[in-house]
Design an enzyme around this catalytic site. Structure first.
Site, PDB file in Angstrom:
ATOM      1  N   HIS A  51     -12.393 -57.891   5.127  1.00  0.00           N
ATOM      2  CA  HIS A  51     -11.041 -58.375   4.845  1.00  0.00           C
ATOM      3  C   HIS A  51     -11.056 -59.039   3.480  1.00  0.00           C
ATOM      4  O   HIS A  51     -11.790 -59.995   3.261  1.00  0.00           O
ATOM      5  CB  HIS A  51     -10.570 -59.364   5.914  1.00  0.00           C
ATOM      6  CG  HIS A  51      -9.148 -59.800   5.718  1.00  0.00           C
ATOM      7  ND1 HIS A  51      -8.086 -59.142   6.302  1.00  0.00           N
ATOM      8  CD2 HIS A  51      -8.612 -60.815   4.985  1.00  0.00           C
ATOM      9  CE1 HIS A  51      -6.961 -59.732   5.949  1.00  0.00           C
ATOM     10  NE2 HIS A  51      -7.252 -60.740   5.153  1.00  0.00           N
ATOM     11  N   CYS A  52     -10.249 -58.519   2.563  1.00  0.00           N
ATOM     12  CA  CYS A  52     -10.266 -58.991   1.176  1.00  0.00           C
ATOM     13  C   CYS A  52      -9.094 -59.931   0.929  1.00  0.00           C
ATOM     14  O   CYS A  52      -7.927 -59.524   1.075  1.00  0.00           O
ATOM     15  CB  CYS A  52     -10.205 -57.800   0.216  1.00  0.00           C
ATOM     16  SG  CYS A  52     -10.207 -58.289  -1.527  1.00  0.00           S
ATOM     17  N   PRO A  53      -9.354 -61.176   0.541  1.00  0.00           N
ATOM     18  CA  PRO A  53      -8.230 -62.095   0.239  1.00  0.00           C
ATOM     19  C   PRO A  53      -7.489 -61.710  -1.031  1.00  0.00           C
ATOM     20  O   PRO A  53      -6.345 -62.122  -1.221  1.00  0.00           O
ATOM     21  CB  PRO A  53      -8.931 -63.458   0.099  1.00  0.00           C
ATOM     22  CG  PRO A  53     -10.346 -63.128  -0.266  1.00  0.00           C
ATOM     23  CD  PRO A  53     -10.660 -61.836   0.421  1.00  0.00           C
TER      24      PRO A  53
ATOM     25  N   ASN B 175      -5.432 -58.058   2.663  1.00  0.00           N
ATOM     26  CA  ASN B 175      -5.482 -56.949   3.609  1.00  0.00           C
ATOM     27  C   ASN B 175      -6.941 -56.566   3.811  1.00  0.00           C
ATOM     28  O   ASN B 175      -7.823 -57.035   3.088  1.00  0.00           O
ATOM     29  CB  ASN B 175      -4.681 -55.758   3.086  1.00  0.00           C
ATOM     30  CG  ASN B 175      -4.084 -54.934   4.210  1.00  0.00           C
ATOM     31  OD1 ASN B 175      -4.598 -54.920   5.332  1.00  0.00           O
ATOM     32  ND2 ASN B 175      -2.988 -54.242   3.919  1.00  0.00           N
TER      33      ASN B 175
END
Length: 353
Positions: free
Chosen positions: A69-71, A75
């Site tokens: 999960h990439c901040p 998403n």
């Protein structure tokens, strides 16, 4: 050229953000009912986890071929947007390298026109050019400072994002994700720990870097497959990875140690009242903390010197009910000497010391 970099970077950035990773349909089950025994069941999505999928706590859905999960894009990076995200990681450093070259040449040109060398000192006058009284672009002290600051940002972005790109390419060329690389390492540790003599072979590595590359990057921009069924290498089972995950999950339950809370804990990241060492050694992770009340039971699965990670067993939950997972201070709990259900020493107690 800078506009070209900007357009390509923003296109891939927003594609990764808005296209999304692709989610396992709610209520999904495999075509063959007997295959359910090889899969984990997600109680939140009320469906089985398809091969290579994992449940994301931030998205609250099971993500197909989840990498992380990439901040940055708010998403997950997964099946549908892995290519866009990786291209963003490639284009951003390239654009920053181009910008850094422009900044360096600009500052060199302006300094060359304003620097004077004496016998004992070097003087820089940013108010006016020494050799060229009419510069093409007026360049004062504030512009020089802004260019120097922008150069630092460009170089920092090049190094940081470039390293992330290298990490992503390593897993892509082996047709893995970051999570699957971690699962493979745990498989090796499990086999070595129990001396079972079995050999774990990652099933989705096609044996060719080009074939693995083509699993993510295509001319159409749409990845191969449907995100639920995946081609496997010869000699591997369609559910080889999920079977290994089930083995690791069972091993995790065996090694878990039961603890009882002896103090209340509010669930804050850096508790002030639990000691200075606990405050300054809080785990640097996005994993949650769990609030504890005196008397709560927790199954601890791993830990640090001053923190532990585990599942809080809710008293009102039935057998196999809901459990809250997260970190909690070690000095708030004590080990249960005997399992309250079997009246036997807790499994894995000696191994976890």
């Amino acid at each position: 050229m800078l506009l070209n970099w900007t357009v390509m970077i923003l296109y891939n950035y927003f594609s990764a953000m808005f296209v999304g990773p692709g989610y396992v349909p709610l209520g999904w089950t495999p075509e063959k009912s007997q295959d359910c025994m090889y899969l984990q069941y997600c109680k939140v999505c009320q469906s089985y986890k398809a091969p290579r999928s994992h449940h994301c706590r931030k998205c609250n859905r099971c993500v197909m071929k989840m990498d992380h999960h990439c901040p940055w894009i708010n998403n997950c990076c997964g099946y549908q947007n892995h290519a866009s995200f990786t291209l963003f990681l490639l284009l951003a450093p390239l654009g920053c390298i181009h910008a850094s070259f422009i900044f360096i040449m600009t500052m060199y040109t302006q300094l060359y026109n304003r620097i004077s060398f004496g016998w004992s000192s070097v003087k820089i006058d940013m108010s006016a050019a020494k050799r060229d009284p009419r510069p093409i672009i007026p360049f004062g002290l504030s512009a020089f400072a802004a260019s120097l600051f922008a150069l630092g940002l460009a170089l920092g972005t090049t190094i940081a994002v470039g390293m992330l790109f290298i990490i992503q390419m390593k897993v892509i060329l082996t047709n893995k994700t970051s999570i699957e690389s971690w699962i493979e390492e745990k498989a090796k540790d499990r086999i070595q720990y129990y001396q079972t003599g079995e050999t774990f072979i990652f099933p989705y590595d096609m044996g060719s870097k080009w074939k693995n590359f083509r699993q993510v990057f295509t001319w159409s921009g749409i990845p191969e497959g449907d995100g639920l069924d995946w081609p496997v290498r010869d000699g591997c089972h369609q559910y080889s990875l999920t079977i290994e995950q089930l083995k690791q999950k069972a091993d995790k339950r065996v090694r878990s140690v039961r603890y009882r809370a002896i103090e209340d804990y509010s669930g804050v990241c850096c508790p002030v009242t639990k000691g200075i060492k606990t405050f300054f050694t809080t785990p640097c992770t996005e994993e949650p903390r769990i609030a504890l009340c005196k008397g709560d039971l927790i199954l601890a699965t791993r830990g640090l010197k001053h923190w532990m990670y585990g599942e809080k067993i809710l008293i009102s939950a039935a057998d196999g009910g809901i459990r809250e997972r997260g970190w909690f201070p070690r000095n708030c709990v004590e080990k249960c000497q005997y399992d309250s259900e079997t009246d036997q020493p807790v499994d894995g107690e000696k191994k976890s010391k």
